[in-house]
Every structure is written in C-alpha cells, then in structure tokens.
Scaffold this active site. Structure first.
Site, PDB file in Angstrom:
ATOM      1  NE  ARG A 289       0.730 -11.093  -8.086  1.00 12.74           N
ATOM      2  CZ  ARG A 289       1.836 -10.919  -8.827  1.00 12.74           C
ATOM      3  NH1 ARG A 289       2.566  -9.831  -8.678  1.00 12.74           N
ATOM      4  NH2 ARG A 289       2.197 -11.819  -9.716  1.00 12.74           N
ATOM      5  CD  GLU A 318      -2.288  -4.812  -9.873  1.00 18.49           C
ATOM      6  OE1 GLU A 318      -2.079  -5.425 -10.936  1.00 18.49           O
ATOM      7  OE2 GLU A 318      -1.540  -4.880  -8.915  1.00 18.49           O
ATOM      8  CG  HIS A 337       1.462  -5.416 -11.525  1.00 19.66           C
ATOM      9  ND1 HIS A 337       0.621  -6.304 -10.928  1.00 19.66           N
ATOM     10  CD2 HIS A 337       2.657  -6.064 -11.591  1.00 19.66           C
ATOM     11  CE1 HIS A 337       1.262  -7.428 -10.646  1.00 19.66           C
ATOM     12  NE2 HIS A 337       2.509  -7.294 -11.051  1.00 19.66           N
TER      13      HIS A 337
HETATM   14  O1  LIG Z   1       4.882 -11.905 -10.611  1.00 16.59           O
HETATM   15  C1  LIG Z   1       5.598 -11.248 -11.343  1.00 16.59           C
HETATM   16  O2  LIG Z   1       6.627 -11.676 -11.848  1.00 16.59           O
HETATM   17  C2  LIG Z   1       5.233  -9.834 -11.666  1.00 16.59           C
HETATM   18  O3  LIG Z   1       4.526  -9.244 -10.650  1.00 16.59           O
HETATM   19  C3  LIG Z   1       4.426  -9.788 -12.921  1.00 16.59           C
HETATM   20  O4  LIG Z   1       3.161 -10.264 -12.691  1.00 16.59           O
END
Ligand SMILES: O=C(O)[C@H](O)CO
Length: 373
Positions: A289, A318, A337
């Site tokens: 993240r 994002e 992402h």
């Molecule tokens: O958390 C997750 O599985 C991925 O980052 C998709 O949001």
C-alpha cells in the site's frame, strides 16, 4: 488450552459432516475433484429450489462492477443487488445478508451498515482491508473476510516484474527503442543484475513468501523481517535469513520489497530515517500500500541520490496527481496497482470470497476471517 481442544473437536466434527454431506468438490486452484476439500462451496451452485441469498455488490465499472464472467459465477450463489438498486428500493434493505467488496473500494460506512439490519458478512475480494473500518463493522455484529490465498502468486509476480524492470531499466529502454531519435540507442546502457544480489523482504506473509520462492530461483540472497518469524523449515526452503530488526534488512539489501498490511503500525513505516539507512545503490519496491511509505521523504531521497531507484505498484493517492514529482523521475517505475489484475487471480478471489461468505451464512468454519484487533 480448552479453547484449542474445543476448536480441534469442532474441526473434526465439521470435516465428518462435510464428508457425509458433500459428494464432490473441486479445488479452486488445481481444479482437482475431491470429497470434503478445504474450499467446499465455491463450486457448488446453491440449490435452485432454495432462494439465493441477496448480496450487495460493489465494484468498478460494468453492471455489477466486476468482470461479467465473475458476476456470472456470483449469480450462481447469490441474488446480486447493485448500490443503485439498493438506493431505489427500501424493500431490498432487509434482504441483504452479505456485501461483496471489490478490492480496496471504501464503500462501507456507518450509514450503509445502519440500513442493512440483516447483514452478516462483508466479503472483501483482496487481501488488504485497510479501506474497511473493522471496529465499526464488528460493532454491528458483521464479519469481515478476505482472500489471502488467491492474490499471492499474481502479486508476487508483480514484485518480481518491478524488481527486474527497475534493475534492467526496462521502461527507459522501451522508450528509447520506440523513440524516433535513434542516436542514443543503447549507448552507455547499463543495468544491474539481480542474480546474487540481496533482496530484503519486509512482510513475510503469503505474498512475501511467494516472492522469496521466486527470488531463490534467481540465486538471490534473501533477508526478511516479519512480526512473526517463519518456521525454520520454511526459512530453509527458500534460503531466507530472519532479521529481528528491520534496520538490518534496510542496511544490507540491494532491493527492499515492501509486502506488509497497511495498519496504524505500518503507516509511513519507510520514512526519511529508514531511506537513509538503505544503500545509495539500493532500489525500493512497494507492492502493498502506498501509505506504508512517506512519499515526500521518498521523493527527496530519490532527488538527493540517497537511494538509487523506486518501483511502485501502489502510491498515495491512486492515481497520483499528474504533476506529481514521482511521475517525472527516470529512476522511478510506477504501475497502477495491478498486483492482482490477472484473470486467474480475479477468478480465484471471487471464489475465495464466495467460499468465505457462504461459510458465514451457513454457520460453518470461515476459511479467512479478518479479526479486528
Ligand atoms: O489487497 C489486495 O489483495 C490487492 O492489493 C488488491 O487490492
């Protein structure tokens, strides 16, 4: 001790029940058929005689916000209701027992929880649940589940792809090869090799471990830091060395890969101090993240050559504003992402989410429940 024993007995009882009552299931990954496997209901359409439970579905684009093929799969088990339909009809409020949340969409708030009196479970399709207010949700007696198994291969692949692309300057090379100006073609072109380099993995859960497996095949030296140390045989399998102190990983690694959950403890985990501990030749790779990294500190570190490069599948926010400095740096690769953006991963995430939701609705042991601490 007593709780452990009781849980064990409950598990045995459940498996006995499953063996007797479920004739055939198919494993969600291998497709293998078996009786009484771990993921029981994902491939078992609900009986058509029964009314399918109503599920609120929220994602991006399309009618249901998920790919048509995945919506078709969900429809086998649930009567799907969109946010728009919910807003139009108060009668639907009472019917909804589950919500399917696509990856990291922040759609669950107090107002929504208040109007769904029979809501039992929020099935997050994705592993990260930082977009859900777990305390608030559990105060409504609602469970949260996630899909840690389905996402691990595709996300580990993106980690490797970013590391290799950064090391060999793939994106710059691509621009060069397609540019009309051929005078600079491959002149002074040097990357670095990942083979035999040191990879530091911060966060050794399912995804981190899959990264380590891949890195082993590249003959990398692997260091890792995690809240809980992995078992010795797991460390040996991938040749990973545990560092109790995160600073040791930062100091010694040529590539540092971030694979932690975003929590209040990991918010801005990598800031100015941590970046200064890294080698000036090191690359930071973030596949978890954006908010795990203090982005202003990262920009400064890259500008001042405190570290060599960054490769990010996640940022904060994002997408980044188009004039953000990170988007203008040659030594930065950014992808939008896409850790789980493969057809296979999305399919498995949908199946794993369904499995969890059906388990909650049927009072069965839940494969992946997220407990709020
Ligand atoms: O958390 C997750 O599985 C991925 O980052 C998709 O949001």
């Amino acid at each position: 001790m007593f709780r452990c024993k009781a849980f064990h007995l409950a598990k045995i009882y459940w498996f006995k029940w499953a063996k007797k009552n479920i004739t055939c299931v198919q494993h969600y990954k291998t497709g293998q058929k078996s009786t009484g496997g771990r993921l029981l209901s994902a491939y078992q359409p609900m009986s058509m005689e029964k009314e399918r439970p109503s599920m609120l579905i929220s994602g991006i684009g399309g009618t249901f916000g998920v790919l048509e093929s995945h919506a078709e799969f969900l429809k086998k088990h649930f009567n799907l209701i969109t946010m728009k339909e919910l807003q139009k009809s108060k009668e639907l409020h009472e019917k909804i027992t589950s919500v399917f949340v696509l990856e990291c969409l922040p759609v669950i708030d107090q107002e929504l929880l208040e109007i769904l009196p029979n809501l039992k479970v929020i099935g997050n399709s994705g592993v990260g649940v930082n977009h859900l207010n777990l305390k608030l949700i559990s105060s409504f007696g609602v469970k949260v589940t996630n899909t840690p198994h389905a996402v691990s291969d595709s996300t580990a692949d993106i980690g490797m792809a970013l590391m290799l692309a950064s090391a060999r300057r793939l994106v710059e090379g691509c621009y060069l090869a397609t540019s009309p100006d051929t005078t600079h073609f491959a002149v002074n072109w040097l990357g670095v090799e990942v083979s035999r380099a040191t990879l530091g993995i911060i966060g050794m859960g399912n995804i981190g471990y899959k990264v380590a497996k891949r890195a082993k095949a590249f003959d990398m030296k692997i260091l890792y830091h995690n809240r809980n140390r992995r078992k010795e045989e797991e460390e040996q399998e991938v040749g990973a060395v545990y560092c109790k102190n995160i600073d040791d990983v930062l100091r010694q690694s040529d590539f540092v890969m971030l694979v932690v959950n975003l929590t209040s403890e990991t918010h801005n985990l990598i800031g100015k101090r941590e970046l200064e501990l890294m080698k000036p030749t090191a690359t930071l790779i973030n596949i978890c993240r954006g908010a795990v990294v203090d982005q202003d500190a990262l920009v400064e570190a890259l500008q001042n050559k405190v570290i060599k490069a960054a490769a990010l599948d996640v940022t904060y926010p994002e997408p980044l504003p188009r004039d953000h400095l990170l988007l203008q740096m040659k030594n930065v690769i950014i992808t939008p992402h896409i850790g789980t953006a493969t057809d296979q991963a999305l399919r498995m995430m949908t199946e794993e989410a369904v499995e969890n939701i059906l388990a909650v609705l049927n009072n069965l042991p839940v494969p992946s429940e997220v407990i709020s601490k």
